[in-house]
Scaffold this motif. Structure first.
Motif, PDB file in Angstrom:
ATOM      1  N   PHE A 204       0.852  -1.194   0.000  1.00 40.87           N
ATOM      2  CA  PHE A 204       0.000   0.000   0.000  1.00 40.87           C
ATOM      3  C   PHE A 204       0.885   1.241   0.000  1.00 40.87           C
ATOM      4  O   PHE A 204       1.895   1.260   0.697  1.00 40.87           O
ATOM      5  CB  PHE A 204      -0.900   0.009   1.250  1.00 40.87           C
ATOM      6  N   PRO A 205       0.506   2.300  -0.721  1.00 43.30           N
ATOM      7  CA  PRO A 205      -0.738   2.485  -1.484  1.00 43.30           C
ATOM      8  C   PRO A 205      -0.717   1.859  -2.876  1.00 43.30           C
ATOM      9  O   PRO A 205      -1.762   1.726  -3.506  1.00 43.30           O
ATOM     10  CB  PRO A 205      -0.844   4.005  -1.596  1.00 43.30           C
TER      11      PRO A 205
ATOM     12  N   TYR B 148       3.021  10.283  -0.367  1.00 41.80           N
ATOM     13  CA  TYR B 148       1.577  10.034  -0.547  1.00 41.80           C
ATOM     14  C   TYR B 148       0.828  11.040   0.314  1.00 41.80           C
ATOM     15  O   TYR B 148       0.295  10.712   1.372  1.00 41.80           O
ATOM     16  CB  TYR B 148       1.269   8.596  -0.135  1.00 41.80           C
TER      17      TYR B 148
ATOM     18  N   TYR C 170      -5.999  10.832   4.818  1.00 46.53           N
ATOM     19  CA  TYR C 170      -6.677   9.540   4.709  1.00 46.53           C
ATOM     20  C   TYR C 170      -6.420   8.703   5.958  1.00 46.53           C
ATOM     21  O   TYR C 170      -5.538   9.001   6.780  1.00 46.53           O
ATOM     22  CB  TYR C 170      -6.168   8.782   3.486  1.00 46.53           C
TER      23      TYR C 170
ATOM     24  N   PHE D 111      -5.958   4.402   6.599  1.00 47.07           N
ATOM     25  CA  PHE D 111      -5.860   3.087   5.974  1.00 47.07           C
ATOM     26  C   PHE D 111      -5.877   2.032   7.066  1.00 47.07           C
ATOM     27  O   PHE D 111      -5.073   2.083   7.998  1.00 47.07           O
ATOM     28  CB  PHE D 111      -4.583   2.972   5.146  1.00 47.07           C
TER      29      PHE D 111
ATOM     30  N   LEU E 195      -9.622   2.030   2.758  1.00 49.48           N
ATOM     31  CA  LEU E 195      -9.054   3.366   2.605  1.00 49.48           C
ATOM     32  C   LEU E 195     -10.176   4.380   2.768  1.00 49.48           C
ATOM     33  O   LEU E 195     -11.162   4.349   2.018  1.00 49.48           O
ATOM     34  CB  LEU E 195      -8.392   3.520   1.239  1.00 49.48           C
TER      35      LEU E 195
ATOM     36  N   TRP F 274      -5.335   4.836  -5.385  1.00 46.83           N
ATOM     37  CA  TRP F 274      -4.642   3.717  -4.736  1.00 46.83           C
ATOM     38  C   TRP F 274      -4.807   2.461  -5.585  1.00 46.83           C
ATOM     39  O   TRP F 274      -5.715   2.365  -6.420  1.00 46.83           O
ATOM     40  CB  TRP F 274      -5.105   3.510  -3.303  1.00 46.83           C
TER      41      TRP F 274
ATOM     42  N   ALA G 113      -3.723  -1.304  -4.161  1.00 48.16           N
ATOM     43  CA  ALA G 113      -3.006  -2.072  -3.143  1.00 48.16           C
ATOM     44  C   ALA G 113      -3.051  -3.574  -3.443  1.00 48.16           C
ATOM     45  O   ALA G 113      -3.752  -4.026  -4.355  1.00 48.16           O
ATOM     46  CB  ALA G 113      -3.598  -1.784  -1.761  1.00 48.16           C
TER      47      ALA G 113
END
Length: 307
Positions: free
Chosen positions: A69-70, A130, A134, A136, A153, A163, A165
């Motif tokens: 991730f992301p 990033y 947000y 996650f 997310l 994103w 992932a």
């Protein structure tokens, strides 16, 4: 129930559910380390964790389920490796292989006798690479012969968040004495096959010969898309003791839902079967790239079961 234990200065979590034992290091990479099953006095490692793993090089440990991730795989910005260009503002930023969560910090926000939910705590590098508002989350749910994992997310900002992932399951292979990779078959209904080139391009690949076995070198680092079903199964050629991976809840996944098969070498004691939200380098070519709108959230769900 969940228990915790300390080893070599690290804290681990463990769940025993029927015949299965799941061990994780949720505060570092939210990584499920191993899944072991005891049947009739024998112990089988479904998801493998190497002995004497080097925690000083956590990102490179070949085991468990690293959280990608992301973005997963290698990202490129105009051909520049390990960078990505935000389609929203056109800014180029650094992005290490498989993203920032692989060895990132997480905090456990909820744990029960058969589940755990952890929240990503972005580092300064992650915030630079990033830069979105947000949250996650990684959630595992365990049962006796199966697990599910959900990525969520949540967009807390006022711009949409891209994103793509994925998972990097290290499955023990072979898991029977006397068998080799060629004795295990992979059943995956895919129509398109690709390789990820050194400049970031997706290059079409030939379909592997049927039946697909893990002894075929052509499937190492092979990308499968346009899946007819979300079910991927592998196990001995006789069809018994299959490991079944389901990607999402929809029987027919979106066209760019991706599975990758990879192993480090011909004699490595594992083979990775990796369900991804889309193709690698999606930020450049757009295939499989997802967006979460302001105030919204998106979940990517994967399950693994013994059938």
């Amino acid at each position: 129930m969940m228990t915790t234990f300390e080893k070599d200065g690290h804290t681990f979590q463990q769940w025993r559910v029927g015949a299965s034992t799941f061990t994780a290091c949720m505060t570092r990479g939210a990584r499920l380390m191993s899944w072991d099953v005891e049947v009739a006095g024998t112990r089988r490692g479904v998801i493998r964790w190497p002995e004497n793993a080097d925690f000083s090089n956590y990102r490179k440990i070949r085991g468990g389920n690293p959280i990608l991730f992301p973005f997963m795989g290698r990202n490129y910005a105009d051909g520049k490796k390990f960078f990505w260009k935000n389609p929203g503002d056109g800014v180029v930023r650094p992005m290490p292989q498989h993203g920032f969560a692989v060895d990132g910090a997480f905090e456990i926000v909820e744990a029960t006798e058969n589940s755990v939910r952890a929240k990503f705590l972005p580092s300064a590098d992650a915030r630079e690479g990033y830069p979105f508002d947000y949250e996650f989350f990684v959630t595992y749910r365990f049962s006796e012969l199966a697990l599910t994992c959900e990525f969520e997310l949540v967009n807390r900002g006022d711009v949409r968040v891209p994103w793509c992932a994925g998972h990097h399951f290290y499955f023990t292979l072979p898991w029977h004495a006397g068998l080799t990779r060629k004795d295990y078959a992979l059943k995956i209904d895919a129509k398109k096959f690709w390789h990820h080139d050194g400049d970031g391009r997706l290059v079409k690949a030939d379909a592997p010969k049927e039946p697909i076995t893990f002894g075929d070198p052509a499937i190492c680092d092979l990308i499968y898309t346009k899946l007819k079903t979300n079910r991927v199964a592998f196990g001995p050629k006789n069809g018994e003791e299959n490991v079944v991976v389901r990607v999402g809840d929809n029987e027919a996944p979106s066209a760019w839902t991706t599975v990758v098969t990879w192993s480090e070498s011909e004699d490595a004691p594992f083979y990775c079967v990796e369900p991804w939200m889309g193709a690698p380098n999606s930020t450049e070519h757009g295939n499989g790239l997802h967006f979460v709108e302001p105030g919204a959230s998106e979940v990517f769900k994967v399950s693994v079961a013994l059938e």
